[in-house]
Scaffold this motif. Sequence first.
Motif, short mmCIF file in Angstrom:
data_model
loop_
_atom_site.label_atom_id
_atom_site.label_comp_id
_atom_site.label_asym_id
_atom_site.label_seq_id
_atom_site.Cartn_x
_atom_site.Cartn_y
_atom_site.Cartn_z
N LEU A 1 16.45 41.77 13.11
CA LEU A 1 15.92 41.33 14.38
C LEU A 1 14.28 41.11 13.70
O LEU A 1 13.07 40.60 13.94
CB LEU A 1 15.23 42.19 15.46
N GLU A 2 14.15 42.28 12.69
CA GLU A 2 12.16 42.39 12.19
C GLU A 2 12.15 41.66 10.90
O GLU A 2 11.28 41.08 10.86
CB GLU A 2 12.83 44.10 11.50
N ASP A 3 13.48 40.76 10.29
CA ASP A 3 13.39 39.63 9.08
C ASP A 3 12.86 38.51 9.55
O ASP A 3 12.06 37.54 9.36
CB ASP A 3 14.42 40.31 8.23
N ALA A 4 13.70 38.52 11.37
CA ALA A 4 13.34 37.53 11.18
C ALA A 4 11.44 37.34 12.14
O ALA A 4 11.29 36.09 11.61
CB ALA A 4 14.18 37.41 12.41
N LEU A 5 11.58 38.39 12.98
CA LEU A 5 10.26 38.00 13.43
C LEU A 5 8.86 38.52 11.60
O LEU A 5 8.31 37.47 12.34
CB LEU A 5 10.03 39.57 14.66
N GLU A 6 9.65 38.94 11.02
CA GLU A 6 8.34 38.54 10.08
C GLU A 6 8.33 37.11 9.66
O GLU A 6 7.21 36.73 8.97
CB GLU A 6 8.94 39.95 8.80
N HIS A 7 9.88 36.79 9.08
CA HIS A 7 9.28 35.39 8.80
C HIS A 7 8.58 33.98 9.54
O HIS A 7 7.99 33.10 9.86
CB HIS A 7 11.00 34.53 9.04
N LEU A 8 9.00 34.54 11.46
CA LEU A 8 8.35 33.26 12.06
C LEU A 8 6.90 33.89 12.20
O LEU A 8 5.75 32.83 12.16
CB LEU A 8 9.13 33.65 13.36
N VAL A 9 6.57 34.95 12.21
CA VAL A 9 4.72 35.12 12.23
C VAL A 9 4.87 35.04 10.94
O VAL A 9 3.36 34.28 10.58
CB VAL A 9 4.80 36.93 11.78
N GLN A 10 4.99 35.47 9.28
CA GLN A 10 4.54 34.98 7.85
C GLN A 10 3.73 33.28 7.74
O GLN A 10 3.59 32.56 7.28
CB GLN A 10 5.44 34.85 6.81
N GLY A 11 5.02 32.39 8.53
CA GLY A 11 4.83 30.80 8.65
C GLY A 11 3.89 30.17 8.93
O GLY A 11 3.41 29.38 9.35
N ILE A 12 3.34 31.36 10.57
CA ILE A 12 1.85 30.48 11.44
C ILE A 12 0.66 31.05 10.66
O ILE A 12 -0.31 30.57 11.59
CB ILE A 12 2.46 30.83 12.80
N VAL A 13 0.43 32.44 9.90
CA VAL A 13 -0.94 32.73 9.82
C VAL A 13 -1.23 32.29 8.29
O VAL A 13 -0.80 32.18 7.64
CB VAL A 13 -0.76 34.45 9.62
N ASP A 14 -2.76 33.20 8.29
CA ASP A 14 -4.01 32.77 7.33
C ASP A 14 -3.20 33.66 5.63
O ASP A 14 -3.63 33.26 5.21
CB ASP A 14 -4.86 31.79 7.05
N HIS A 15 -2.88 34.59 6.49
CA HIS A 15 -2.86 36.05 5.04
C HIS A 15 -0.90 36.59 5.83
O HIS A 15 -0.79 37.43 6.12
CB HIS A 15 -3.43 36.74 6.50
N PRO A 16 0.12 35.87 4.96
CA PRO A 16 1.12 36.23 5.14
C PRO A 16 1.22 37.80 4.51
O PRO A 16 2.98 38.41 4.56
CB PRO A 16 1.98 34.67 4.64
N GLY A 17 0.92 37.54 3.66
CA GLY A 17 1.24 38.91 2.40
C GLY A 17 0.54 40.32 3.25
O GLY A 17 1.27 41.32 2.84
N ASP A 18 0.08 39.97 4.35
CA ASP A 18 -0.64 41.22 5.08
C ASP A 18 0.68 41.46 6.27
O ASP A 18 0.14 42.12 7.32
CB ASP A 18 -1.39 40.70 5.88
N VAL A 19 1.70 40.38 6.35
CA VAL A 19 2.41 40.93 7.87
C VAL A 19 2.91 41.78 7.27
O VAL A 19 3.83 41.56 6.38
CB VAL A 19 3.26 39.75 7.90
N HIS A 20 3.78 42.36 8.12
CA HIS A 20 4.41 43.93 7.96
C HIS A 20 4.94 44.55 8.92
O HIS A 20 4.25 44.40 10.19
CB HIS A 20 3.65 45.60 7.72
N VAL A 21 6.39 44.47 9.86
CA VAL A 21 7.50 44.91 10.45
C VAL A 21 7.97 45.82 10.70
O VAL A 21 8.55 45.88 9.42
CB VAL A 21 8.22 43.09 11.30
N ARG A 22 7.51 46.86 11.53
CA ARG A 22 8.43 47.71 11.81
C ARG A 22 9.01 48.31 13.00
O ARG A 22 8.71 47.69 13.72
CB ARG A 22 7.54 48.91 11.64
#
Lengths: 80, 196
Positions: free
Chosen positions: A2-23
């Motif tokens: 679930l964490e990986d899926a959420l990280e992928h979904l969020v990274q795809g829609i933001v301008d700073h994907p490198g700053d996306v972290h899901v815990r």
Amino acid sequence: MLEDALEHLVQGIVDHPGDVHVRRRSFGRGPVLEVRVHPDDLGKVIGRGGRTARALRTVIGALNSGRGVRVDFIDVDEAR
Amino acid sequence: MTDLNPTLDQPTEPISSDEAVEPAEPAEAAAESGAEGPAERRSTRLARLEREGDIAADYLEGLLDIADLDGDIDMDIEGDRAAVSIVGGDLGQLVGREGAVLEALQELTRLAVHRETGERSRLMLDVDGYRAARRAQLSALGREAAERVLGSGEPLALEPMNPFERKVVHDAIAAAGCVSESEGEEPNRYVVVRPA
């Protein structure tokens, strides 16, 4: 997963994907996913009227066999 | 899919929902290409929609991999929209009750396309033919409602529907010779059918 899926979904829609972290944090009643994004992207992941945040929760809940998952969004400045 | 990489400099108008009026065709490509204007404009538009499909496919394939779901991505262009379909056979969880998960996934996919292109996307996502089947069902519903209204002469309010569903119903009602409009606020917005 679930964490990986959420990280992928969020990274795809933001301008700073490198700053996306899901815990993942576990409380008594099921998982809580805490998403950290760049401050400039917080509005983007929440969306107009919370629309994008709702879409993310809907998809993640579906991947969790339809059991709701709490998803919290915070920007990196707020994170300790 | 081809590997065209068009310059994406056409202005688009913000579209608030699937019911919105079609955006005007961008005029710039035609101006640049002189006599070949319309053909050039068409190929630019197709290349733009193909690129939308490619971006969407990457985003969705990544999700399928992570979630360990078996599915293939089909890409097509329907009218002026990219149409992307996930086909697998055991993907009900990506549709959800009344298509709620599909709508959410479509919304996220459009945002992913927008992030890459800088333009608002009207891409349509389907999973295992759900939307196609729903469209047929809603067309029949719209047709029947129009026939009832033509018979009774009285307006008829339908159940609340999402923008995609209302669009299909509006089209079927118009084809059957009635007029319709949407009333109420999301998510309880509904179609009202009136005699023409």
